[in-house]
Design an enzyme around this catalytic site. Structure first.
Site, PDB file in Angstrom:
ATOM      1  N   SER A 145      -1.294 -10.870   1.657  1.00 25.84           N
ATOM      2  CA  SER A 145      -0.349 -10.047   0.923  1.00 25.84           C
ATOM      3  C   SER A 145       0.865  -9.804   1.809  1.00 25.84           C
ATOM      4  O   SER A 145       0.777  -9.889   3.044  1.00 25.84           O
ATOM      5  CB  SER A 145      -0.996  -8.702   0.551  1.00 25.84           C
ATOM      6  OG  SER A 145      -0.036  -7.772   0.115  1.00 25.84           O
ATOM      7  N   TYR A 158      -5.948  -0.304   3.123  1.00 27.13           N
ATOM      8  CA  TYR A 158      -5.707  -1.679   2.697  1.00 27.13           C
ATOM      9  C   TYR A 158      -4.676  -2.355   3.593  1.00 27.13           C
ATOM     10  O   TYR A 158      -4.839  -3.518   3.985  1.00 27.13           O
ATOM     11  CB  TYR A 158      -5.247  -1.671   1.244  1.00 27.13           C
ATOM     12  CG  TYR A 158      -5.045  -3.032   0.631  1.00 27.13           C
ATOM     13  CD1 TYR A 158      -6.133  -3.815   0.258  1.00 27.13           C
ATOM     14  CD2 TYR A 158      -3.761  -3.526   0.389  1.00 27.13           C
ATOM     15  CE1 TYR A 158      -5.946  -5.073  -0.329  1.00 27.13           C
ATOM     16  CE2 TYR A 158      -3.569  -4.768  -0.191  1.00 27.13           C
ATOM     17  CZ  TYR A 158      -4.657  -5.534  -0.543  1.00 27.13           C
ATOM     18  OH  TYR A 158      -4.463  -6.765  -1.119  1.00 27.13           O
TER      19      TYR A 158
END
Length: 358
Positions: A145, A158
């Site tokens: 990501s 995260y």
């Protein structure tokens, strides 16, 4: 290492029951690959198997397992090779998260996110390498990501896990290149994607969570994973113009980007609608055990089904590969001009020097 020919292969996908993993399942199935799908949710896995079979997969095996359990991952890898044959590609996509300010995330929750999102990749990569290295072939694709480079508010657990995957993958890649193996690992950095995670991730936000625009459909992400699996020589791929802009800005003006996210990051990740107490929560138990959520979230009306940046990157990659192959053929035909001719004469394999510098 030249791009892998898209023949029928054995593909393992973690987090296959929903979101990007689910879209990857259909994409690989459409090429007639043999698939092993790993996830916790029974209903989600059943839906993924059904879609894979309809898309044209040669064989599909569903394995209910939690990637935070190293022994379960190893057992899953063993079963895959027993039932489907040698693993050619392993895609790591499973994750967990918590939407909340750092001070509102408990130590148990932080550990759980880290165990699944980071250590799950570590355990799966270890299981894959244990089988690929002796054969001197195989590809591992880490689904990453933009957050792997640029952490954002309300997602500290995260963000930390994605940063950890980035560092782990870079170090591992160096070791693989140094060893001379033809096994490759690559990482695909994703933008905001329309997946069910925003319906089932544990949240303490007052309003319902949402991805930061622009939002892309999971099929865009799946095409990038497919391309990375076929072209593993590149260290990583960036998907979407927003990912490129974020990573470039973070490299050039990280302090300015932090101030921008401090002003906008809280509001941009929440809808105007209040969060419901009945929303599912998949942190410790699968939300899709009895209900199949599929690949898409609730943002179809806002999500983009293509990325011009991705299309250009893949087109330039194909053009560059064609040029390299043409140059290689010329070199191979000239005695003493390169490794191809001399290696054939000696009965040895040409060194993969160009790949090691990738």
């Amino acid at each position: 290492m030249e791009p892998v020919e898209p023949a029928c292969r054995t593909i393992v996908i973690t987090g296959a029951s929903g979101g990007i993993g689910r879209a990857c399942t259909v994409a690989f199935a459409a090429r007639g690959d043999r698939l092993a799908l790993i996830a916790r949710g029974h209903a989600g896995l059943e839906g993924a198997v059904r879609e894979a079979e309809e898309a044209g997969a040669a064989v599909v095996v569903a394995i209910e397992a939690d990637v935070s359990d190293a022994h379960a991952v190893e057992a899953a890898a063993e079963r895959v090779e027993e039932e489907l044959g040698p693993i050619d590609v392993w895609v790591n996509d499973a994750f967990a998260s918590v939407f909340a300010p750092f001070t509102e995330i408990t130590p148990e929750e932080f550990r759980r996110v880290t165990d699944v999102t980071y250590l799950g990749y570590v355990y799966a990569t270890r299981a894959a390498l244990a089988r690929m290295l002796p054969r001197d072939r195989g590809v591992i694709v880490q689904v990453g990501s933009a957050i792997a480079y640029r952490g954002i508010p309300l997602q500290t657990a995260y963000s930390g896990a994605k940063h950890a995957i980035q560092g782990f993958n870079e170090a591992l890649r160096c070791e693989l290149l140094a060893s001379g193996t033809r096994v490759r690992t690559t990482m695909v950095q994703m933008p905001a994607v329309n997946t069910p995670q925003f319906d089932w991730v544990r949240s303490r936000l007052p309003n319902r969570a949402q991805p930061v625009a622009p939002i892309y459909q999971p099929e865009v992400a799946a095409r990038a994973v497919l391309y990375a699996a076929d072209h593993p020589g590149r260290r990583e791929y960036w998907v979407g113009g927003s990912t490129v802009a974020t990573l470039v800005a973070n490299a050039v003006v990280p302090g300015l980007l932090e101030r921008y996210l401090a002003r906008t990051g809280f509001g941009s990740q929440q809808e105007d609608r209040r969060r419901r107490a009945t929303d599912p929560d998949n942190l410790f138990e699968p939300a899709d055990a009895r209900r199949d959520f599929g690949a898409h979230g609730r943002f179809d009306d806002r999500a983009r089904d293509r990325s011009p940046q991705q299309q250009l990157a893949h087109a330039f990659g194909a053009l560059a590969h064609t040029g390299r192959r043409a140059a290689g053929r010329v070199q191979a035909g000239l005695p003493g001009a390169g490794g191809g001719f001399l290696s054939r004469m000696r009965g040895t394999r040409a060194p993969q020097s160009s790949e090691r510098s990738a």
